[in-house]
Design an enzyme around this catalytic site. Structure first.
Site, PDB file in Angstrom:
ATOM      1  CB  SER A 283      -0.996  -0.097   1.340  1.00 32.91           C
ATOM      2  OG  SER A 283      -0.130  -0.003   2.542  1.00 32.91           O
ATOM      3  CG  ASP A 284       1.467   5.897  -1.338  1.00 31.77           C
ATOM      4  OD1 ASP A 284       1.737   6.193  -2.458  1.00 31.77           O
ATOM      5  OD2 ASP A 284       2.240   6.089  -0.664  1.00 31.77           O
ATOM      6  CD1 TRP A 285       2.124   7.454   6.098  1.00 32.07           C
ATOM      7  CD2 TRP A 285       4.312   7.159   5.121  1.00 32.07           C
ATOM      8  NE1 TRP A 285       2.817   7.690   6.373  1.00 32.07           N
ATOM      9  CE2 TRP A 285       4.121   7.319   6.150  1.00 32.07           C
ATOM     10  CE3 TRP A 285       4.957   7.282   4.556  1.00 32.07           C
ATOM     11  CZ2 TRP A 285       5.408   8.194   7.578  1.00 32.07           C
ATOM     12  CZ3 TRP A 285       6.549   7.365   5.153  1.00 32.07           C
ATOM     13  CH2 TRP A 285       6.346   8.254   6.563  1.00 32.07           C
TER      14      TRP A 285
END
Ligand code: GLC
Length: 739
Positions: A283-285
């Site tokens: 996932s992204d942050w």
């Protein structure tokens, strides 16, 4: 000949047998580890925490990440760098956790680690795939010397919107070109084998269509047809998978009502079922947690379930998986088998990178000291910066400058700004390493030519107190070099602009300098296309430098004084005004295009042209090139045939130069409307003055295929137009028929 073929077949089959044996061996090792792991330890491998060095997102305050590593609750970390620091964190995992499974260590090495290459949008303007592979390889070498196994790059988001701050991070507006760049980058980062010293795992991001958000802002909404998704935004990700990319990163944005970090259509239907991707998705942050903020999940636990079941393997900085997956398995809402499958993918990458066999392979201080800022990498940075620069205007051949000029005025806020030369996504560099335009000019010609510098104004703000001094030095100089544009903070993540003109009062200063009636060369430093119509009309030359990296000044001097003849070609259209955005060359024809007899009832703006200020594929040289008409070997292409198209290109100027010859195709009538042009091939050709070369292209049926909204991918018989030229507008035209 027959013996060669037999030998080749034997070699290939023995290689395949070796790979299969290696795979079986790794699978057996993974099985044995899985049998030892608790559920928490399995989920721990899917948990990615950020270190506190170089924060690249909103920091989540937690008690103690090192204790989490000791408990086996962390499988990988990022934003922890250096042979020493990565050894320390790795030691905790390897010596103080129960199963001693090493960590993967990641970082955003987007256009270099300590040796910074031009921002990707700039480098893409080189159209030099070998160069882009070499800079990725050099970046990987430096990154690995800093203890990094995994880079969160390349960013492969096609983008039509100059307002978007992250347009600087990609390869521009064309899916075909961005796909080729993606292949080059993945191969450069990963090498032939991830176990090679200096190779790092790559990560194609942000899956998918992050560049299509409706208003050019981050974290926002993309709403496009399936055909547009597949024709424009997916090709670079497919190219990444076909190139063997280790990982993909989902995005913060939503696509057609579903947050991409919870999209089973993207991560399971397309990525796994259609493309057979066998790496893992991160996932992204915090983007898993944010699926709740989007209004798609009730809370972080619901978010964890939806993202994991959609096919997202690893959780970056949400702590959603480590907090909720175990409970979700006990409730039967997430299957332990699927968790184990994700853990297998992570452990497989740890074996393929050699981290399992030698956790400290990249924690080598001596290697760090010898590789960082290697002379050959600085030389490569200078080459890349030269090749990325685009000559947008050169009235009366004011460039190249003579080295015998008596005096040069260097004006503007970016003439001597070390901090800005690296551009965004370069937190790992040291701005003191950057060479500015002023420094290079002073060093290289300062002894023979009087260099007079005045900043004149800042990038932003309205302080005009520097104008007088700038005008004074400019009034006495043979030529005025004006270094203007954006500071590096004005592009990159969370840095979209609603106004894409020169910021602050830079244009005002330029207008004052214009009154001196001396040659003005505008050098642009920017992370996005800028709308500069007045500048384009009123200065004598414009050199687009983007953010060139460590060797900015030296490369600029090479280009300005003709040691390097500019060859860059734009990979994004430059709008005349932000009101034209999104603007891109591969647009549809509409039912009332301009250019026919009708002047009023046509698709148009009443206050501006439809055309960009500078089109996709555009870039001048110090020489000139002449194209012959296109010669087609036949007027038809059969389904399984090859049609050759040939042009002659001649250097009609007085400098040796490189031309990027572009081939576009238009499908005139189809069951879904097709763009007026689509880039399908290009070739870079070097010609000496007076030299002419015949350039041949191959066109196949597969070049003519497209997706429709029923998920069908095919070509259709009928008439096609073929364009070959120096940019998407200056082209020769021919026609052929697909039978
Ligand atoms: C950022 C970016 C992503 C990057 C990640 C880790 O927010 O969106 O591209 O890789 O966080 O730094």
């Amino acid at each position: 000949m027959k013996q060669t073929r037999i030998l080749a077949a034997l070699l290939i089959s023995s290689f395949c047998i070796h790979v299969a044996a290696q795979q079986r061996n790794i699978d057996q090792k993974i099985d044995s580890i899985l049998r030892l792991m608790t559920v928490d330890e399995k989920i721990g491998q899917l948990n990615l925490y950020a270190g506190r060095m170089n924060p690249t997102g909103p920091i989540t305050m937690r008690e103690n990440d090192e204790d989490e590593i000791r408990r086996g609750h962390v499988g990988m970390v990022f934003n922890i760098v250096g042979a020493k620091r990565t050894r320390e964190i790795q030691r905790i995992a390897v010596e103080e956790s129960r199963l001693k499974i090493p960590l993967l260590i990641g970082f955003d090495v987007v256009h270099g680690y300590r040796t910074i290459f031009p921002i990707p949008l700039g480098e893409s303007a080189s159209w030099d795939l070998d160069l882009m592979k070499r800079t990725a390889k050099a970046s990987a070498d430096e990154a690995s010397a800093m203890g990094i196994h995994w880079t969160f790059a390349p960013m492969v988001d096609v983008c039509h919107d100059a307002r978007w701050g992250r347009i600087m991070e990609g390869g521009g507006e064309d899916p075909y070109l961005v796909s080729l760049i993606t292949k080059a980058k993945v191969e450069g980062y990963q090498g032939a084998d991830l176990k090679e010293m200096g190779s790092v795992m790559a990560c194609a991001k942000h899956f998918a269509a992050y560049g299509a958000t409706i208003d050019g802002r981050d974290y926002n909404t993309a709403d496009i047809s399936d055909a547009t998704l597949r024709n424009i935004y997916l090709p670079p990700f497919k190219a990444a998978v076909e190139s063997g990319v280790s990982t993909l990163m989902a995005g913060y944005h939503e696509l057609n009502g579903i947050p991409t970090s919870a999209s089973s259509y993207l991560m399971t239907d397309i990525l796994r079922n259609e493309w057979k991707f066998d790496g893992f998705v991160v996932s992204d942050w915090g983007s898993i947690r944010e699926t709740a903020t989007h209004g798609y999940a009730k809370d972080r636990k619901d978010a964890a379930m939806k993202s994991f079941n959609a096919g997202l393997d690893v959780d970056m900085e949400s702590s959603a998986y480590i907090s909720h997956l175990k409970e979700l398995t006990s409730e039967g809402r997430v299957s332990l088998e699927n968790i184990e499958n994700s853990v297998r993918k992570v452990l497989r990458m740890k074996y393929l990178t050699g981290v399992m066999d030698n956790p400290y392979r990249y924690c080598n201080q001596q290697r760090e000291d010898t590789i960082i800022l290697k002379k050959e990498y600085l030389k490569l940075a200078r080459e890349a910066a030269c090749k990325s620069m685009v000559l947008l205007k050169n009235k009366n051949q004011v460039l190249p400058l003579s080295e015998n000029l008596k005096s040069i005025a260097v004006i503007g806020p970016l003439a001597d700004s070390k901090k800005d030369m690296s551009g965004s996504w370069s937190k790992s560099c040291d701005s003191k390493d950057m060479i500015t335009l002023l420094e290079a000019l002073t060093t290289q010609i300062g002894s023979t030519t009087k260099i007079k510098y005045e900043k004149g104004c800042d990038v932003q703000g309205d302080d005009r107190s520097g104008f007088a001094a700038a005008i004074k030095v400019a009034s006495k100089s043979d030529v005025i070099l004006v270094a203007m544009g954006e500071s590096k903070e004005l592009s990159g993540e969370a840095s979209s602009r609603s106004d894409i003109s020169l910021p602050g009062i830079q244009k005002e200063l330029l207008k004052e300098l214009k009154k001196l009636n001396r040659p003005i060369v505008l050098i642009l430093f920017n992370g996005r296309p800028l709308s500069i119509p007045w500048e384009a009309d009123n200065v004598d030359a414009i050199l687009e430098a983007w953010f060139p990296g460590n060797e900015a000044g030296n490369a600029l001097a090479d280009v300005l004084f003709g040691r390097f003849n500019p060859q860059g070609k734009l990979t994004v259209s430059f709008p005349r005004s932000v009101g034209q955005v999104p603007i891109f060359y591969n647009h549809k024809n509409t039912g009332r295009p301009e250019g026919g007899g009708e002047k009023f009832f046509v698709t148009r703006y009443i206050d501006n042209s439809n055309q960009p200020l500078f089109p996709f594929g555009y870039g001048l040289s110090y020489t000139t090139f002449e194209y012959s008409e296109i010669k087609l070997e036949a007027p038809q292409l059969t389904y399984d045939g090859i049609l050759h198209a040939t042009v002659k290109v001649k250097n009609t100027g007085k400098y040796k130069g490189v031309e990027t010859i572009q081939l576009y195709i238009r499908d005139l009538v189809a069951s879904s409307t097709r763009p007026v042009k689509e880039l399908k091939h290009f070739q870079k050709v070097e010609l000496t003055p007076g030299e002419e070369k015949e350039v041949k292209f191959e066109i196949k049926e597969e070049d003519l295929r497209f997706w429709n909204n029923n998920k069908q991918y095919f070509s259709e018989p009928g008439k096609f137009q073929l364009f070959i030229g120096s940019d998407s507008e200056s082209v020769k035209k021919a026609e052929f028929e697909l039978l």
